[in-house]
Design a protein around this motif. Structure first.
Motif, mmCIF file in Angstrom:
data_model
loop_
_atom_site.group_PDB
_atom_site.id
_atom_site.type_symbol
_atom_site.label_atom_id
_atom_site.label_comp_id
_atom_site.label_asym_id
_atom_site.label_seq_id
_atom_site.Cartn_x
_atom_site.Cartn_y
_atom_site.Cartn_z
ATOM 1 N N PRO A 85 17.897 36.387 36.678
ATOM 2 C CA PRO A 85 18.536 37.218 37.697
ATOM 3 C C PRO A 85 18.051 38.665 37.644
ATOM 4 O O PRO A 85 17.863 39.304 38.681
ATOM 5 C CB PRO A 85 20.020 37.119 37.355
ATOM 6 C CG PRO A 85 20.148 35.828 36.608
ATOM 7 C CD PRO A 85 18.872 35.688 35.839
ATOM 8 N N GLY A 89 16.719 39.004 41.140
ATOM 9 C CA GLY A 89 17.955 39.241 41.879
ATOM 10 C C GLY A 89 17.864 40.507 42.726
ATOM 11 O O GLY A 89 17.467 41.564 42.238
ATOM 12 N N GLY A 90 18.236 40.419 44.004
ATOM 13 C CA GLY A 90 18.241 41.578 44.896
ATOM 14 C C GLY A 90 16.893 41.935 45.474
ATOM 15 O O GLY A 90 16.797 42.841 46.310
ATOM 16 N N ASN A 123 25.488 35.774 48.243
ATOM 17 C CA ASN A 123 24.533 36.587 49.005
ATOM 18 C C ASN A 123 23.090 36.129 48.776
ATOM 19 O O ASN A 123 22.197 36.930 48.461
ATOM 20 C CB ASN A 123 24.677 38.072 48.648
ATOM 21 C CG ASN A 123 26.071 38.595 48.928
ATOM 22 O OD1 ASN A 123 26.665 38.270 49.958
ATOM 23 N ND2 ASN A 123 26.607 39.392 48.016
ATOM 24 N N CYS A 124 22.874 34.823 48.938
ATOM 25 C CA CYS A 124 21.529 34.243 48.836
ATOM 26 C C CYS A 124 21.109 33.779 50.233
ATOM 27 O O CYS A 124 21.886 33.086 50.914
ATOM 28 C CB CYS A 124 21.515 33.066 47.878
ATOM 29 S SG CYS A 124 21.975 33.497 46.168
ATOM 30 N N ASN A 175 20.898 36.306 44.676
ATOM 31 C CA ASN A 175 21.819 37.214 43.998
ATOM 32 C C ASN A 175 22.826 36.398 43.191
ATOM 33 O O ASN A 175 23.193 35.281 43.571
ATOM 34 C CB ASN A 175 22.582 38.084 45.002
ATOM 35 C CG ASN A 175 21.767 39.275 45.482
ATOM 36 O OD1 ASN A 175 21.467 40.193 44.717
ATOM 37 N ND2 ASN A 175 21.398 39.253 46.755
ATOM 38 N N THR A 210 14.504 46.362 46.387
ATOM 39 C CA THR A 210 15.370 45.908 45.298
ATOM 40 C C THR A 210 16.809 46.194 45.708
ATOM 41 O O THR A 210 17.073 46.947 46.645
ATOM 42 C CB THR A 210 15.058 46.647 43.980
ATOM 43 O OG1 THR A 210 15.230 48.058 44.175
ATOM 44 C CG2 THR A 210 13.645 46.374 43.502
ATOM 45 N N THR A 213 21.640 42.905 49.196
ATOM 46 C CA THR A 213 22.652 41.851 49.240
ATOM 47 C C THR A 213 22.600 41.080 50.557
ATOM 48 O O THR A 213 23.360 40.134 50.752
ATOM 49 C CB THR A 213 24.062 42.439 49.046
ATOM 50 O OG1 THR A 213 24.289 43.446 50.032
ATOM 51 C CG2 THR A 213 24.202 43.046 47.649
#
Length: 241
Positions: A85, A89-90, A123-124, A175, A210, A213
């Motif tokens: 992550p 992630g993000g 939030n994917c 995320n 980066t 969301t």
């Protein structure tokens, strides 16, 4: 004597007529009608590019699997993408795809290789950016689909759209929290090599931004980065239907 001469003449005429029929009454240099020649034959469909394809390509096609396009033959999607992550992630991860004909784009197929049953995802998203970096379509939150059934699965766009021939970028945004090497995706390459000969804004595989969301309405493709790609975040396999 007169009768024998007439009979002989008649026989000669009949023989000449038969010879002309066999020859097909052809002019010099021509083949008789219906004759089989040893010259070049008409091109086969494969030699002339197949049935209207305009190409002699004989390999697998998306249409063979009821798809409209893909980033590569899924039979070759053997490498498993795994990242933490903290690593992805993000970030908006982009995979370029070039369409050669107009389609109605309704779904993005993702190859889910492994799941983490204890993951906490939110939030994917998957989406599509055009060559200008404009978001033209996106899915709803796909977090639930990433928690079940490690198979290739179609994820519907919020609204199908008409995609003209040209360059597009399939975007993935993850995320949440998951175990590294547990939530994994099928991929068609090992990251760095897929960008051979390319530079931003036309990288085949890259990340931008980066801390996201949701998928932004636009991205600056000139800011495509390979820093995360070069750590082993291999290029995901996608299909289109």
């Amino acid at each position: 004597m007169h009768t024998r001469t007439t009979t002989a003449a008649t026989g000669l005429v009949a023989a000449l007529a038969a010879l002309l029929v066999l020859a097909g009454c052809t002019a010099p240099g021509e083949s008789p009608r219906g004759a089989v020649t040893s010259g070049a034959s008409a091109p086969t469909p494969a030699q002339s590019g197949g049935s209207g394809s305009g190409s002699a390509y004989q390999g697998p096609r998306p249409q063979d699997q009821n798809l409209l396009a893909w980033t590569g033959d899924p039979n070759d999607a053997g490498h498993v993408t795994a990242q933490s992550p903290a690593g992805v992630g993000g970030r908006v991860t982009l995979v370029r795809i070039v369409l050669h004909e107009q389609i109605t784009w309704s779904n993005i197929w993702l190859g889910l290789a492994g799941i983490d049953p204890n993951a906490q995802l939110a939030n994917c998203y998957l989406g599509v950016y055009d060559a200008t970096g404009t978001l033209v379509a996106a899915t709803a939150d796909i977090s639930p689909q990433l928690m079940t059934d490690a198979i290739a699965k179609p994820l519907p766009l919020g609204k199908p759209f008409t995609a003209a021939p040209g360059t597009y970028f399939i975007a993935l945004l993850l995320n949440g929290n998951w175990a590294t090497n547990a939530l994994t995706l099928k991929s068609t390459g090992a990251g760095i090599s897929v960008n051979a000969g390319l530079t931003p804004p036309t990288l085949r595989y890259s990340t931008v931004l980066t801390g996201q969301t949701s998928l932004p309405a636009g991205v600056n493709l000139a800011e495509q980065s390979t820093s995360t790609i070069n750590t082993g975040w291999a290029s995901q396999w996608y299909g289109i239907s």
